[in-house]
Design an enzyme around this catalytic site. Structure first.
Site, PDB file in Angstrom:
ATOM      1  N   SER A 128       0.840  -0.957   0.048  1.00  0.00           N
ATOM      2  CA  SER A 128       0.003  -0.199  -0.069  1.00  0.00           C
ATOM      3  C   SER A 128       0.309   1.070  -0.402  1.00  0.00           C
ATOM      4  O   SER A 128       1.872   1.586   0.020  1.00  0.00           O
ATOM      5  CB  SER A 128      -0.900   0.128   1.291  1.00  0.00           C
ATOM      6  OG  SER A 128      -1.824   1.228   1.301  1.00  0.00           O
ATOM      7  N   TYR A 153      -2.359  -0.394  10.139  1.00  0.00           N
ATOM      8  CA  TYR A 153      -2.578  -0.723   8.557  1.00  0.00           C
ATOM      9  C   TYR A 153      -1.214  -0.901   8.190  1.00  0.00           C
ATOM     10  O   TYR A 153      -1.058  -1.742   7.164  1.00  0.00           O
ATOM     11  CB  TYR A 153      -3.780  -0.202   7.421  1.00  0.00           C
ATOM     12  CG  TYR A 153      -3.836  -0.276   6.111  1.00  0.00           C
ATOM     13  CD1 TYR A 153      -4.094  -2.091   6.316  1.00  0.00           C
ATOM     14  CD2 TYR A 153      -4.210   0.330   5.309  1.00  0.00           C
ATOM     15  CE1 TYR A 153      -4.278  -2.103   5.129  1.00  0.00           C
ATOM     16  CE2 TYR A 153      -3.869   0.394   4.325  1.00  0.00           C
ATOM     17  CZ  TYR A 153      -3.976  -1.157   4.254  1.00  0.00           C
ATOM     18  OH  TYR A 153      -3.747  -1.689   1.966  1.00  0.00           O
TER      19      TYR A 153
END
Ligand SMILES: NC(=O)c1ccc[n+]([C@@H]2O[C@H](COP(=O)([O-])OP(=O)(O)OC[C@H]3O[C@@H](n4cnc5c(N)ncnc54)[C@H](O)[C@@H]3O)[C@@H](O)[C@H]2O)c1
Length: 324
Positions: A128, A153
């Site tokens: 990501s 995350y």
């Protein structure tokens, strides 16, 4: 080529399966169908793949050791695209353990699966843009330092990259980590800003803009992402210095201000939004901006879609799907 796609009922995974099936590939899809967001949306995505006889689906929780092996004969798999994960920055503040389970334990289980898959040529997996942390400037380059995640995350996505690096070094598994930058499009994710803005504007409800709307994102259209992954799987990607593990940004290389996104959604909905301005939320970064030189040079990645084209396609899909 038999490709295992994890997260096949998810937003990116379902599009990727369709693209690979349209390319004539054999695809095995797995997903836990968890209820982070409406599982009926996940089932509806899978339904769009049901017509392909080269597609097989199994419901599997990858965080359960051995669960995948029980459903999929690993010796038949030549390529893996591992997309299953607990996504979303804000939810990682509420439910951190879901991230450890899916993104760390689940990722390790996938690497173990890959280690024993004798016909495996290549495993790509989702990382990501959030691994770049809260930065100014850009474009962000894959070799930039990534030691300051501002959300759990992001930390678990960095953890996935580290686990992958160790498996590439230990076992020589060919691995590609794909850092996606804010992917959007039809069949999208209900927790993302473009979806929430569309839903609220069409209901006549106000939208909340965090950070006084002063964020920018490198919004990337779903077809550009699936095209990039399809090219990656077809290419014998050159590895720097004989390394087995490479990292690639898959972004659009064109950051847009959050207000540009709002304007695109308003235009596509034909209605102006009532706007509420709120402070920045914990875990958010102010900016993302992908350098895509490595993916261009490595496998011809070539994103084409601007939000002025992509957002109307999402809004049209949303209105058709929900009949609004
Ligand atoms: N969409 C984006 O903008 C974006 C940006 C950066 C990275 N990513 C990454 O790309 C990947 C795909 O994202 P998406 O937007 O399609 O998200 P998504 O939530 O729509 O898809 C993920 C899928 O994984 C499944 N899943 C989660 N945990 C699982 C487990 N333990 N076992 C099996 N299945 C499990 C979920 O049910 C879901 O269907 C994720 O790894 C995500 O972190 C996405």
């Amino acid at each position: 080529m038999t490709i295992l796609v994890t997260g096949a009922a998810g937003f990116i995974g379902s599009h990727l399966c369709r693209r690979l099936l349209n390319d004539g590939r054999q695809v095995v899809g797995v997903d836990s169908l968890n209820d982070y967001y409406d599982p009926d949306l996940k089932r509806a995505r899978l339904q769009t793949l049901a017509g392909f006889d080269r597609f097989r689906f199994a419901q599997v929780d990858l965080a359960q050791s051995g669960a995948l092996e029980a459903q999929v004969d690993k010796q038949t798999i030549t390529h893996i695209v591992h997309l299953a994960a607990q996504a979303g920055v804000r939810y990682s503040l509420e439910n951190p353990h879901a991230y450890a389970q899916s993104n760390l334990i689940g990722h390790l289980n996938m690497l173990e699966f890959a280690r024993g898959a004798k016909a495996l040529k290549h495993m790509a997996y989702a990382s990501s843009s959030s691994v770049y942390g809260d930065r100014a400037g850009g474009p962000f380059v894959e070799t930039d330092e990534t030691r300051s995640p501002v959300s759990l995350y992001a930390a678990t996505k960095l953890g996935g990259e580290m686990l992958s690096e160790s498996y590439a070094r230990l076992y020589g598994i060919a691995l590609s980590g794909l850092r996606f930058f804010t992917v959007y499009g039809p069949w999208g994710r209900p927790d993302m800003a473009y979806w929430i803005f569309t839903e609220k504007i069409l209901r006549g409800e106000p939208i909340t803009l965090f950070s006084a709307g002063e964020m920018s994102r490198d919004f990337t259209y779903i077809d550009d992402i699936t095209d990039g992954i399809s090219r990656l799987l077809e290419t014998d990607v050159p590895r720097r210095d004989g390394r087995a593990h490479e990292i690639y940004n898959l972004g659009n290389n064109t950051p847009n201000a959050l207000m540009d996104l709002v304007a695109a959604v308003e235009a596509a909905c034909g209605q102006e939004a009532q706007k509420i301005y709120a402070p920045r939320q914990a875990g958010d970064v102010s900016r993302t901006f992908a350098s895509i030189d490595a993916a261009k040079a490595g496998f011809g990645y070539n994103p084409q879609t601007k939000i002025a084209e992509g957002i109307p396609r999402f809004v049209k899909w949303y209105r058709d799907f929900y009949q609004v």
